[in-house]
Design a protein around this motif. Structure first.
Motif, short mmCIF file in Angstrom:
data_model
loop_
_atom_site.label_atom_id
_atom_site.label_comp_id
_atom_site.label_asym_id
_atom_site.label_seq_id
_atom_site.Cartn_x
_atom_site.Cartn_y
_atom_site.Cartn_z
N HIS A 245 0.84 -1.19 0.00
CA HIS A 245 0.00 0.00 0.00
C HIS A 245 0.87 1.25 0.00
CE1 HIS A 245 -3.47 -2.50 0.48
NE2 HIS A 245 -3.06 -2.99 1.66
N GLU A 246 0.24 2.40 0.05
CA GLU A 246 0.97 3.66 -0.03
C GLU A 246 1.93 3.84 1.13
OE1 GLU A 246 -0.03 8.39 -0.79
OE2 GLU A 246 -1.63 6.90 -0.68
N THR A 247 1.59 3.30 2.30
CA THR A 247 2.45 3.47 3.49
C THR A 247 3.55 2.42 3.56
OG1 THR A 247 0.88 2.14 4.79
CG2 THR A 247 0.60 4.55 4.80
N ASP A 248 3.54 1.41 2.69
CA ASP A 248 4.55 0.36 2.73
C ASP A 248 5.76 0.77 1.90
OD1 ASP A 248 2.89 -1.32 4.25
OD2 ASP A 248 1.87 -2.01 2.44
N PHE A 249 6.94 0.60 2.49
CA PHE A 249 8.19 0.86 1.77
C PHE A 249 9.08 -0.37 1.89
CE2 PHE A 249 6.83 5.21 2.12
CZ PHE A 249 7.35 5.82 0.99
N THR A 250 9.65 -0.78 0.76
CA THR A 250 10.56 -1.92 0.72
C THR A 250 11.87 -1.50 0.07
OG1 THR A 250 9.77 -2.69 -1.43
CG2 THR A 250 8.62 -3.53 0.52
N ILE A 251 12.88 -2.37 0.18
CA ILE A 251 14.18 -2.10 -0.47
C ILE A 251 13.98 -2.00 -1.99
CG2 ILE A 251 16.48 -3.03 -0.88
CD1 ILE A 251 16.13 -1.97 1.91
N ALA A 252 13.06 -2.79 -2.53
CA ALA A 252 12.80 -2.74 -3.97
C ALA A 252 12.32 -1.35 -4.39
CB ALA A 252 11.76 -3.79 -4.36
N ASP A 253 11.54 -0.66 -3.52
CA ASP A 253 11.07 0.68 -3.84
C ASP A 253 12.23 1.66 -3.98
OD1 ASP A 253 8.40 -0.09 -3.77
OD2 ASP A 253 8.28 0.17 -1.61
N PHE A 254 13.22 1.55 -3.08
CA PHE A 254 14.36 2.46 -3.12
C PHE A 254 15.26 2.18 -4.32
CE2 PHE A 254 13.28 2.30 1.45
CZ PHE A 254 12.98 3.64 1.65
N THR A 255 15.36 0.90 -4.72
CA THR A 255 16.27 0.55 -5.81
C THR A 255 15.67 0.82 -7.18
OG1 THR A 255 17.01 -1.25 -4.37
CG2 THR A 255 17.81 -1.28 -6.63
N ALA A 256 14.36 0.71 -7.28
CA ALA A 256 13.70 0.87 -8.58
C ALA A 256 13.89 2.29 -9.12
CB ALA A 256 12.21 0.55 -8.46
N ASP A 257 13.74 2.43 -10.43
CA ASP A 257 13.85 3.74 -11.05
C ASP A 257 12.70 4.66 -10.67
OD1 ASP A 257 16.24 3.38 -12.97
OD2 ASP A 257 15.01 1.62 -13.35
N LEU A 258 11.55 4.04 -10.33
CA LEU A 258 10.39 4.83 -9.91
C LEU A 258 9.57 3.98 -8.96
CD1 LEU A 258 8.81 7.50 -10.29
CD2 LEU A 258 7.55 6.37 -12.12
N ARG A 259 9.08 4.61 -7.87
CA ARG A 259 8.27 3.90 -6.89
C ARG A 259 6.82 4.34 -7.02
NH1 ARG A 259 5.30 5.28 -1.78
NH2 ARG A 259 4.91 3.23 -0.87
N ALA A 260 5.92 3.37 -7.13
CA ALA A 260 4.49 3.65 -7.19
C ALA A 260 3.87 3.24 -5.86
CB ALA A 260 3.83 2.88 -8.33
N PRO A 261 2.89 4.01 -5.34
CA PRO A 261 2.32 3.67 -4.03
C PRO A 261 1.53 2.37 -4.03
CG PRO A 261 1.14 5.50 -5.05
CD PRO A 261 2.35 5.27 -5.87
N THR A 262 0.98 1.98 -5.19
CA THR A 262 0.21 0.74 -5.31
C THR A 262 0.47 0.11 -6.66
OG1 THR A 262 -1.70 1.88 -6.24
CG2 THR A 262 -1.63 1.68 -3.84
N PRO A 263 0.14 -1.17 -6.85
CA PRO A 263 0.28 -1.79 -8.18
C PRO A 263 -0.52 -1.06 -9.26
CG PRO A 263 0.01 -3.48 -6.51
CD PRO A 263 -0.22 -2.16 -5.82
N THR A 264 -1.73 -0.62 -8.92
CA THR A 264 -2.54 0.11 -9.90
C THR A 264 -1.86 1.41 -10.30
OG1 THR A 264 -4.56 -0.84 -8.96
CG2 THR A 264 -4.80 1.13 -10.32
N ALA A 265 -1.28 2.09 -9.32
CA ALA A 265 -0.56 3.33 -9.62
C ALA A 265 0.65 3.06 -10.50
CB ALA A 265 -0.13 4.02 -8.32
N ALA A 266 1.29 1.89 -10.32
CA ALA A 266 2.43 1.54 -11.17
C ALA A 266 1.99 1.43 -12.63
CB ALA A 266 3.05 0.23 -10.69
N ALA A 267 0.83 0.81 -12.86
CA ALA A 267 0.32 0.70 -14.22
C ALA A 267 0.00 2.08 -14.80
CB ALA A 267 -0.93 -0.18 -14.24
N GLU A 268 -0.52 2.97 -13.97
CA GLU A 268 -0.84 4.31 -14.45
C GLU A 268 0.42 5.11 -14.77
OE1 GLU A 268 -3.19 5.90 -11.34
OE2 GLU A 268 -5.03 4.85 -11.92
N LEU A 269 1.48 4.94 -13.95
CA LEU A 269 2.72 5.67 -14.19
C LEU A 269 3.44 5.16 -15.44
CD1 LEU A 269 4.13 5.89 -10.55
CD2 LEU A 269 3.21 7.77 -11.92
N ALA A 270 3.24 3.89 -15.76
CA ALA A 270 3.97 3.30 -16.88
C ALA A 270 3.38 3.67 -18.24
CB ALA A 270 4.01 1.78 -16.74
N THR A 271 2.13 4.11 -18.25
CA THR A 271 1.48 4.32 -19.55
C THR A 271 0.85 5.71 -19.60
OG1 THR A 271 -0.58 3.35 -18.68
CG2 THR A 271 0.95 1.89 -19.85
#
Length: 456
Positions: A245-271
């Motif tokens: 969720h939006e309040t969850d932070f993982t190491i993957a979020d810091f390493t990725a080129d862009l962090r999305a608060p939710t999976p749905t938001a990731a799809a919106e940011l990608a397109t």
């Protein structure tokens, strides 16, 4: 602290406390003695009241204590405790005065072991941050136009369905490639890292989504693994992390080129939405048409300007002939002037040279006589030196060992190349080399005869 007593006038005797005063004093003493602390134990007798408050017992193998967590605090806990759950609570030790029960007033709760997991999370985060994996400079921008999107997630995850629904609605023109992998459980981190590596090796997509729905820190722990972080950092295409969720932070979020608060938001940011994309295309088409019209107009203006400067070929040839005649006249004049200057200079130099010439006939005769005398002396000395050389060669030939060997003598040498001059230098059963006038031979020594006095 004031206490309520039943005998206010008895000054000499100790005060007598009421039960309420005693419980209040004990409660204050407990709260001062034990500030907010973390306590771990197992949940038992859990009850959620209609008011939203939680009542339960926290126990271990040899003791138990009552606990209460009021609604204002419990609503921030990310899970519902169940019988037998091991938890850690941040609590204030107090006393419930109406019953005189010692209890824990819980302000925060987490699953047991979360503290250790969080410490491990912080250690790994610090290590990777020092290596530069979180640096903004290495973050890659997303492509402006995405044709293919890769998704690393579980096929059974609700997050994957949300992503596919969002992409179908926003960008139906985009191709989707799913790299299925478990997202929690034993070995999930290795499989997630392997899926990211496969996507990077195949290079089939423009951007990669690494996604998972929400959950506890244990559920999301696979995305706090070092192998997953390094796979994301080494991925060939930009990576968007949409974990939890939006309040969850993982190491993957810091390493990725862009962090999305939710999976749905990731799809919106990608397109980019299809309508926005088509609007951009139409805007680009209008700009292109306008630029092309302006380009054609400028070229037409250039043609008009050049046409006004254009003259007939006959006139152009006449102009060029006039120019050529003028250049030829200038060239002839320059050549004639230069020739006159060179003639005058040559005459002047010849005059100076005539005055400087010296009569060399007498020195030449002297030089010829000296040369003849020198040749005569050199010839005489060469004859003398040749005679001396011949004499020395004759003497050397007489002293040469080969001359002696030619008279029938032999020269004996040991295997180390030393010349043998007496029998004492030989050893029985050794090999020596005998050198003759024509060749040599290796000979074994059978015995050695000493030199007798009569043989001298």
């Amino acid at each position: 602290m004031s206490f309520e007593t039943t005998r206010p006038n008895a000054m000499a005797e100790p005060a007598v406390l009421t039960v309420s005063a005693l419980n209040k004093a004990v409660s204050q003493t407990l709260e001062r003695t034990f500030p907010l602390i973390w306590v771990s134990g197992e949940v038992s007798n859990f009850t959620r009241a209609a008011s939203g408050h939680w009542y339960f017992t926290l126990k271990d193998d040899s003791a138990q204590v009552r606990a209460v967590m009021f609604k204002g605090r419990s609503q921030h806990v990310g899970f519902m405790p169940r019988e037998g759950d091991r938890v850690e609570v941040r609590t204030l030790v107090t006393l419930y005065a109406p019953r005189g029960d010692y209890q824990l007033n819980v302000e925060a709760m987490r699953r047991a072991g979360v503290g250790n997991l969080y410490e491990a999370f912080l250690r790994l985060k610090e290590t990777l941050e020092k290596e530069g994996l979180f640096a903004t400079a290495r973050k890659r921008p997303l492509p402006a136009f995405v044709r293919t999107i890769g998704i690393v997630s579980s096929l059974q995850a609700a997050a994957l369905r949300d992503i596919l629904t969002t992409l179908h609605r926003r960008a139906p023109h985009v191709y989707i490639i799913v790299y299925p992998t478990p997202v929690q459980g034993e070995g999930a981190a290795d499989k997630i890292a392997a899926a990211i590596h496969v996507a990077s090796e195949r290079a089939e997509c423009d951007v990669l989504l690494v996604c998972r729905g929400g959950g506890s820190i244990e559920d999301l722990w696979s995305f706090n693994d070092e192998k997953v972080a390094r796979s994301i950092a080494a991925c060939a295409m930009p990576v968007i992390s949409g974990v939890g969720h939006e309040t969850d932070f993982t190491i993957a979020d810091f390493t990725a080129d862009l962090r999305a608060p939710t999976p749905t938001a990731a799809a919106e940011l990608a397109t980019m939405p299809w309508a926005d994309l088509m609007g951009n295309v139409q805007s680009y088409a209008r700009d292109l048409a306008r630029a092309f019209k302006q380009y054609v107009a400028e070229k037409a203006q250039t043609v008009d300007w050049l046409s006004r400067r254009l003259i007939s070929p006959d006139a152009y040839i006449r102009q060029e002939r006039l120019k050529l005649g003028a250049l030829q006249t200038r060239l002839n004049h320059a050549v004639q002037t230069l020739q006159k200057q060179q003639r005058h200079q040559l005459t002047y130099l010849q005059t100076r040279l005539t005055g400087k010439i010296v009569n060399t006939q007498s020195p030449r005769l002297q030089l010829a006589n000296s040369a003849r005398r020198l040749n005569h002396v050199i010839s005489a000395q060469l004859i003398q030196k040749q005679y001396a050389i011949n004499t020395i060669e004759t003497r050397l030939a007489l002293l040469s060992p080969k001359h002696v060997l030619a008279r029938g003598y032999a020269m004996i040498m040991t295997d180390k190349g030393k010349i043998v001059r007496s029998p004492g230098e030989l050893k029985p059963h050794s090999i020596v080399t005998v050198h003759l006038a024509k060749g040599s031979a290796n000979i074994g020594i059978d015995s050695i005869q000493p030199l007798l006095e009569n043989d001298e």
